[in-house]
Write an enzyme that holds these catalytic residues in place. Structure first.
Site, PDB file in Angstrom:
ATOM      1  N   CYS A 175      -2.372  -0.495   7.523  1.00 48.05           N
ATOM      2  CA  CYS A 175      -1.569   0.721   7.404  1.00 48.05           C
ATOM      3  C   CYS A 175      -1.597   1.530   8.700  1.00 48.05           C
ATOM      4  O   CYS A 175      -0.585   2.110   9.093  1.00 48.05           O
ATOM      5  CB  CYS A 175      -2.047   1.551   6.215  1.00 48.05           C
ATOM      6  SG  CYS A 175      -1.684   0.757   4.632  1.00 48.05           S
ATOM      7  N   CYS A 218      -6.161   1.834   5.913  1.00 47.05           N
ATOM      8  CA  CYS A 218      -6.791   0.588   6.374  1.00 47.05           C
ATOM      9  C   CYS A 218      -6.171   0.207   7.718  1.00 47.05           C
ATOM     10  O   CYS A 218      -5.226   0.847   8.190  1.00 47.05           O
ATOM     11  CB  CYS A 218      -6.583  -0.522   5.337  1.00 47.05           C
ATOM     12  SG  CYS A 218      -4.868  -1.087   5.202  1.00 47.05           S
ATOM     13  N   HIS A 248       0.851  -1.186   0.000  1.00 53.64           N
ATOM     14  CA  HIS A 248       0.000   0.000   0.000  1.00 53.64           C
ATOM     15  C   HIS A 248       0.891   1.242   0.000  1.00 53.64           C
ATOM     16  O   HIS A 248       2.042   1.191   0.463  1.00 53.64           O
ATOM     17  CB  HIS A 248      -0.899   0.017   1.230  1.00 53.64           C
ATOM     18  CG  HIS A 248      -1.976  -1.006   1.207  1.00 53.64           C
ATOM     19  ND1 HIS A 248      -3.061  -0.946   2.051  1.00 53.64           N
ATOM     20  CD2 HIS A 248      -2.156  -2.128   0.462  1.00 53.64           C
ATOM     21  CE1 HIS A 248      -3.869  -1.970   1.821  1.00 53.64           C
ATOM     22  NE2 HIS A 248      -3.326  -2.711   0.861  1.00 53.64           N
ATOM     23  N   GLU A 258       1.016   3.861   1.842  1.00 55.26           N
ATOM     24  CA  GLU A 258       1.525   4.244   3.151  1.00 55.26           C
ATOM     25  C   GLU A 258       2.706   3.367   3.574  1.00 55.26           C
ATOM     26  O   GLU A 258       3.734   3.860   4.034  1.00 55.26           O
ATOM     27  CB  GLU A 258       0.431   4.108   4.226  1.00 55.26           C
ATOM     28  CG  GLU A 258      -0.820   4.923   3.974  1.00 55.26           C
ATOM     29  CD  GLU A 258      -1.920   4.127   3.266  1.00 55.26           C
ATOM     30  OE1 GLU A 258      -1.649   3.524   2.202  1.00 55.26           O
ATOM     31  OE2 GLU A 258      -3.051   4.129   3.765  1.00 55.26           O
TER      32      GLU A 258
END
Length: 149
Positions: free
Chosen positions: A81, A78, A48, A50
């Site tokens: 993260c 999410c 992801h 992040e």
């Protein structure tokens, strides 16, 4: 947030879900890491935006924690993260669009509100929310239309 949106657009160009993030050193007002989702490209469900930014800065500094930095991300992080953000000890998280389905900050498990969370960053949300949300809405609309064709 504009720089995070640019990263989201780069992700979209390679058919990744268009989410972008940048890590900023607030003392120098300077971007120190940037990235967009790369889960398909890297065959890695943890890639992801992040996480990639956190990995980049930690690797560059050869540390496991990066307190004092601010993360700008186009979509509410999410739970995975949010956990990484907490473990990295980031100072602030600023995000654009909320994510009622998959978010882990204001929605879902609300990671930072759990007793097992050891570090809670300052949270700001709704920054360029319309722009951050519309790139995702358009992406998934196009995906649905491609499926119909």
């Amino acid at each position: 947030m504009q720089a995070a949106l640019e990263e989201a657009k780069k992700a979209q160009e390679i058919d990744e879900v268009p989410i972008g993030a940048v890590l900023v050193d607030p003392k120098e007002n300077k971007i120190v890491a940037a990235g967009g989702n790369r889960t398909r490209e890297q065959c890695d469900p943890t890639a992801h935006a992040e996480i990639l930014c956190i990995r980049e800065l930690c690797s560059w500094q050869e540390v496991q924690r990066i307190p004092g930095y601010d993360l700008y991300v186009t979509l509410e992080p999410c739970a995975m993260c949010a956990a990484a953000i907490s473990f990295a000890r980031l100072n602030r998280v600023i995000f654009g669009a909320s994510d009622p389905k998959g978010g882990g900050v204001l929605h879902g498990g609300k990671f930072f509100e759990q007793s097992t969370c050891h570090h809670k960053p300052e949270i700001t949300h709704g920054v360029l929310a319309e722009e951050c949300g519309s790139i995702l809405t358009e992406f998934f609309k196009n995906k649905r239309e491609e499926k119909k064709a």
